[in-house]
Design a protein around this motif. Structure first.
Motif, PDB file in Angstrom:
ATOM      1  N   SER A 287       0.792  -1.091   0.091  1.00  0.00           N
ATOM      2  CA  SER A 287      -0.095   0.025   0.106  1.00  0.00           C
ATOM      3  C   SER A 287       0.831   1.278  -0.065  1.00  0.00           C
ATOM      4  O   SER A 287       0.457   2.240  -0.567  1.00  0.00           O
ATOM      5  CB  SER A 287      -1.033  -0.005   1.148  1.00  0.00           C
ATOM      6  OG  SER A 287      -0.083  -0.049   2.299  1.00  0.00           O
ATOM      7  N   SER A 288       2.205   1.147   0.731  1.00  0.00           N
ATOM      8  CA  SER A 288       2.924   2.321   0.608  1.00  0.00           C
ATOM      9  C   SER A 288       3.347   2.826  -0.794  1.00  0.00           C
ATOM     10  O   SER A 288       3.414   3.760  -1.230  1.00  0.00           O
ATOM     11  CB  SER A 288       3.958   2.333   1.539  1.00  0.00           C
ATOM     12  OG  SER A 288       4.957   1.060   1.300  1.00  0.00           O
TER      13      SER A 288
ATOM     14  N   ASN B 249       0.275   4.956   8.455  1.00  0.00           N
ATOM     15  CA  ASN B 249       0.033   4.648   6.966  1.00  0.00           C
ATOM     16  C   ASN B 249       1.006   3.780   6.541  1.00  0.00           C
ATOM     17  O   ASN B 249       0.988   3.047   5.488  1.00  0.00           O
ATOM     18  CB  ASN B 249      -0.035   5.893   6.249  1.00  0.00           C
ATOM     19  CG  ASN B 249      -1.014   6.848   6.752  1.00  0.00           C
ATOM     20  OD1 ASN B 249      -2.127   6.511   7.164  1.00  0.00           O
ATOM     21  ND2 ASN B 249      -0.831   8.102   7.037  1.00  0.00           N
TER      22      ASN B 249
ATOM     23  N   ALA C 244      -3.111   6.600   3.713  1.00  0.00           N
ATOM     24  CA  ALA C 244      -2.832   5.851   2.443  1.00  0.00           C
ATOM     25  C   ALA C 244      -3.514   6.248   1.411  1.00  0.00           C
ATOM     26  O   ALA C 244      -4.947   6.358   1.461  1.00  0.00           O
ATOM     27  CB  ALA C 244      -2.826   4.287   2.944  1.00  0.00           C
TER      28      ALA C 244
ATOM     29  N   SER D 268       0.736   4.459  -2.273  1.00  0.00           N
ATOM     30  CA  SER D 268       0.490   5.981  -1.706  1.00  0.00           C
ATOM     31  C   SER D 268       1.403   7.007  -2.318  1.00  0.00           C
ATOM     32  O   SER D 268       1.423   7.988  -2.685  1.00  0.00           O
ATOM     33  CB  SER D 268       0.787   5.984  -0.292  1.00  0.00           C
ATOM     34  OG  SER D 268      -0.357   4.908   0.265  1.00  0.00           O
TER      35      SER D 268
END
Ligand SMILES: [Zn+2]
Lengths: 198, 222
Positions: free
Chosen positions: A22-23, A133, A90, A26
């Motif tokens: 997910s990072s 996040n 995120a 982002s």
């Protein structure tokens, strides 16, 4: 089609795993917020559009409406990208809120009261939010799957079926207070994992 | 603003999930817009939504979806990002009225067409009635007035915008939110020398009229 050369398979796998946390998504959305580049946008679209549509279908809307609202949501990603701030949320979270608002606005013919994304820009950073996040979605998915079934159930009913506390209470035939305490327990458990994982 | 009473965790999750009535969501949005600590908590609840979104199996989208969206992008006006950033920075906002409420009623309580129930007690209904249950209403109550003890079947949110009241849960001043459910019975009393103005929402309409009924009762009894 599965008789590809093995080399090609490896390439595919590598390509697909390049952006799997997910990072990374982002980071990509942050790039889009600074530079409205269609190439970046297309990558985000390919990943998120089918998920956004899946979410809207789970809310109970028909296929054609879901397709339309998905496209509206993805348009909003482009239009509002400049408001995205990676250190606050995120990419999946931010896009979730856009999809949620689009769906609600459509279902209720009324805007969902928002606490204004603009305030993200106005407010100086009070805390460093990075930690929460950066927890990978893998980890969080695992955490959610570890919740007791009756706690996971009320989360799903809230997020995916859009049911209010009293609605859930009627459906499950349990008191309102029990619905709330299950949601409370589930949420606090997940948030504790966030904190502890930092 | 020194906020002592905050939103219940279950209320925040419901707001983040988008599963709460418009009426309740308005009150939540108002509190969040003035309370940094609840804003932080709601962003964590929204992150649960993000994770859940990410965990969904992909739905099939129409073949030309991307082309259609890209075609729309071409018609988008160019936006000067820097200009937006700086123009948003110094927007004045009213101290008393949180921004989500300003969108409904404007900048001042004085411009509202308050309806009188009995001397000292006024209300104004917000346009969130189409909801399958929710209702929200501004109340303006003069010093020294009290409501009869009451409890609720559903959830009830009360955000104090001006003045103060006390009940069994403690003292509530501007910015505080009373986030109550059926288990709590209380009797709020306006306890300072200015009118108490609050924004109330319930998720069950019948209860809301009951609450008002109870509110009127002690006055008509005189
Ligand atoms: Zn708060």
């Amino acid at each position: 089609m599965d008789n590809n050369g093995s080399g090609e398979d490896v390439d595919n796998v590598v390509a697909m795993t390049q952006l799997n946390s997910s990072s990374d998504w982002s980071d990509l959305l942050q790039e889009l917020s600074e530079n409205k580049d269609k190439k970046i946008y297309i990558q985000l679209f390919s990943h998120f559009a089918p998920k956004v549509k899946a979410y809207i279908i789970r809310l109970g809307l028909v296929e054609t409406t879901a397709e339309e609202l998905m496209q509206e949501t993805m348009l909003a990603v482009w239009r509002k990208a400049h408001m995205y701030n990676r250190s606050k949320a995120a990419a999946s979270t931010w896009i979730f809120t856009l999809a949620r608002n689009q769906s609600i606005d459509w279902m209720r013919k009324q805007k969902y009261p928002e606490y204004s994304l603009d305030e993200w820009i106005e407010e100086p950073d009070e805390h460093n939010h990075e930690g929460e996040n950066l927890v990978t979605s893998d980890r969080m998915e695992k955490a959610i799957s570890k919740l007791p079934e009756n706690q996971a159930q009320v989360l799903y009913m809230s997020f995916f079926e859009g049911r209010s506390h009293s609605d859930i209470s009627e459906r499950l035939g349990i008191p309102l207070g029990s619905v709330k305490s299950r949601i409370r327990l589930a949420s606090e458990k997940l948030k504790t994992m966030w904190r502890d994982d930092v | 603003m020194n906020i002592k009473h905050h939103l219940d965790e279950a209320t925040l999750v419901s707001y983040a999930a988008g599963s709460m009535s418009q009426a309740m969501a308005l009150v939540v949005a108002c509190h969040i817009s003035i309370c940094p600590s609840c804003r932080e908590r709601v962003s964590q609840s929204e992150a649960i939504g993000g994770i859940l979104l990410d965990s969904l199996d992909e739905a099939s989208i129409s073949d030309d979806a991307l082309d259609q969206v890209l075609a729309c992008l071409d018609q988008e006006p160019e936006i000067d990002i820097e200009m937006i950033r700086t123009s948003k920075q110094h927007q004045p906002s009213s101290d008393l009225i949180p921004r989500p409420l300003q969108d409904c009623i404007g900048n001042s309580f004085e411009d509202i067409e308050w309806k009188r129930i009995v001397p000292g007690i006024y209300y104004y209904d917000l346009p969130f009635k189409t909801e399958k249950g929710g209702a929200s209403r501004l109340m303006r109550i003069a010093p020294g007035k009290a409501m009869l003890p009451h409890s609720h079947d559903g959830n009830e949110l009360t955000l104090i915008l001006q003045g103060s009241f006390s009940d069994e849960m403690g003292r509530f001043t501007a910015g505080d939110i009373a986030d109550l459910d059926s288990e709590i019975e209380h009797q709020p009393l306006v306890d300072s020398d200015e009118d108490c103005i609050c924004l109330i929402a319930t998720d069950a309409p019948l209860k809301f009229s009951t609450l008002l009924g109870k509110l009127v009762q002690p006055m008509t009894g005189f």
